[in-house]
Enzyme design. Sequence first.
Site, short mmCIF file in Angstrom:
data_model
loop_
_atom_site.label_atom_id
_atom_site.label_comp_id
_atom_site.label_asym_id
_atom_site.label_seq_id
_atom_site.Cartn_x
_atom_site.Cartn_y
_atom_site.Cartn_z
CG ASP A 61 -10.15 -3.94 -2.60
OD1 ASP A 61 -11.16 -3.95 -3.31
OD2 ASP A 61 -10.16 -3.60 -1.40
CB CYS A 94 -16.41 -0.55 -2.44
SG CYS A 94 -15.38 0.84 -2.00
CG ASP A 99 -2.17 0.88 0.98
OD1 ASP A 99 -3.23 0.33 0.65
OD2 ASP A 99 -2.06 2.12 1.13
CG ASP A 106 2.74 4.99 -6.71
OD1 ASP A 106 1.93 4.17 -7.21
OD2 ASP A 106 2.78 6.19 -7.02
C1 LIG Z 1 -10.15 0.35 -1.31
S1 LIG Z 1 -8.79 0.70 -0.28
C2 LIG Z 1 -8.17 -0.91 0.01
C3 LIG Z 1 -8.92 -1.71 1.04
C4 LIG Z 1 -8.21 -3.01 1.38
N1 LIG Z 1 -7.99 -3.82 0.21
C5 LIG Z 1 -8.98 -3.82 2.39
O1 LIG Z 1 -9.72 -4.73 2.01
O2 LIG Z 1 -8.83 -3.56 3.60
C6 LIG Z 1 -7.63 1.34 -1.42
C7 LIG Z 1 -6.21 1.48 -0.92
O3 LIG Z 1 -5.40 1.86 -2.03
C8 LIG Z 1 -4.30 2.57 -1.54
N2 LIG Z 1 -3.64 3.24 -2.68
C9 LIG Z 1 -4.10 4.31 -3.39
N3 LIG Z 1 -3.24 4.59 -4.38
C10 LIG Z 1 -2.25 3.68 -4.32
C11 LIG Z 1 -1.06 3.47 -5.07
N4 LIG Z 1 -0.76 4.24 -6.12
N5 LIG Z 1 -0.25 2.47 -4.72
C12 LIG Z 1 -0.54 1.68 -3.65
N6 LIG Z 1 -1.65 1.84 -2.90
C13 LIG Z 1 -2.49 2.83 -3.24
C14 LIG Z 1 -4.90 3.46 -0.48
O4 LIG Z 1 -3.92 3.88 0.45
C15 LIG Z 1 -5.95 2.53 0.15
O5 LIG Z 1 -5.42 1.92 1.30
#
Ligand SMILES: C[S@@+](CC[C@H](N)C(=O)[O-])C[C@H]1O[C@@H](n2cnc3c(N)ncnc32)[C@H](O)[C@@H]1O
Length: 440
Positions: free
Chosen positions: A324, A377, A281, A308
């Site tokens: 996700d 979602c 993440d 990232d």
């Molecule tokens: C929908 S949430 C994930 C929920 C998680 N899969 C769960 O079930 O608990 C999306 C996540 O994507 C992360 N995120 C956003 N952009 C990102 C990137 N470029 N690289 C990695 N993570 C990223 C955010 O920090 C966030 O935690």
Amino acid sequence: MDTEASARTVSVEILIEFDENNVLNYAKADRLESRGRAEVREYVQNILRRRSYLDFLIDQFSNVKIDEMKSSLKNILRLGVYDMLFMDSTPDYAAINESVEIAKYELGSRTGDLTNAILRNLQRDIDNLPKPDFEDRTKLVATTFSHPEWLVERWTNRFGEREAFKLMQANNQRPVYYIRANNLRTKTKNFKLRMEKNNIEFQESDWLPGYFQVESVAPFISNGWLNKGFCQVQDIAAGFAPYLLDPQPEESIYDLCAAPGTKSVLMSDLMNGEGDILAVDISSERLDNLAQSALSYHAENIRVRRADVTELELDDEADGVLLDAPCTGTGVLSKRADLRWRRDKEGLENAIELQAKLLDSAAKMVKKDGRLVYSTCSLEEEENMEQVMNFLDRHDNFEMQSVEGYVPEEIMAHGGLAYQTLPHKHNCDGHFGVLLKRVK
Ligand SMILES: C[S@@+](CC[C@H](N)C(=O)[O-])C[C@H]1O[C@@H](n2cnc3c(N)ncnc32)[C@H](O)[C@@H]1O
């Protein structure tokens, strides 16, 4: 602990910050006892769920237009009207007094008098309140159901008015909660006995094993079962993506965009804590929570990495990758009422762009014959099936697989190539997912 502050005062403070900075931060409630903290969450979410309608009523009974009010006064009035109309346990006079006191304390006695006058005007007509009557149909619907106009337009075009109304009504209800028993710490049947012994009412789902619909998550917190890792708060719709990936104990799995890790923990459970899950993440704060959860859930096969994903290059390819993706979250507006006011068309465009980049990056991490599950979602097709179709145009080494056998028939969409839950139809959050196989 600040015994002076009331749940109402803190709720108003949080709502003001939300209006002014677009940030919803419950940290201000930390100075209250646990019951007060729960009340604050209820107040804030309930007021945000009804915000346009409350504003419409305030406008009807005030000489000063709501758009011209400071956000502090607006939110004190929203609280007062909400209390009068929706909190049966609070008599009108008490609701008015509470708001007037907050207004006097925060803004001075003249604003206290103004608050008193507006709320008393409304009280006089409380049995015969005006209804929104705008000629503009979108504005009328948006005000009645307290949703932003851009979403009303999208959803009425897509679902038709009747179904869009049902969806918005579902978003305005108190959310449904699910608890999932964590078999890394207990056994589902023992967890059921534990709930029965504690007189907790639950309804076991026949869609996925170990999921229980419950009235409230409070007893699970107060009994310490979440901290001990016996169970997770996880909507059943969030369980489908891990089940679709179907991770096996000997496999290597990448969970991209993993934090706070509810799906990583479920996958660890499905793998009996064996094999390897790399949870990635971009947010170190959220990853800290994930690492903490992995410990308390005894999910010992989870490793975490901050990165990232759009720039991530890994030496090895995985048997299974779960992406996700970050999304607009339009499927979870009942639990996250704030999101409806934070998202706009531009936010949707940005989400689509980021998801495409994340998918391109994820594709490079899947072994030949390996699986990639993409989930959101969101209810928006551009983030869901359209996004997947565009991905397949760019990557001819992936093919979509049927979701049959992995998810219940009731939620299958696009001829069995995806699942899509809808809050007004399935009594859960709105989630989407597909299974892609790397074929060459
Ligand atoms: C929908 S949430 C994930 C929920 C998680 N899969 C769960 O079930 O608990 C999306 C996540 O994507 C992360 N995120 C956003 N952009 C990102 C990137 N470029 N690289 C990695 N993570 C990223 C955010 O920090 C966030 O935690």
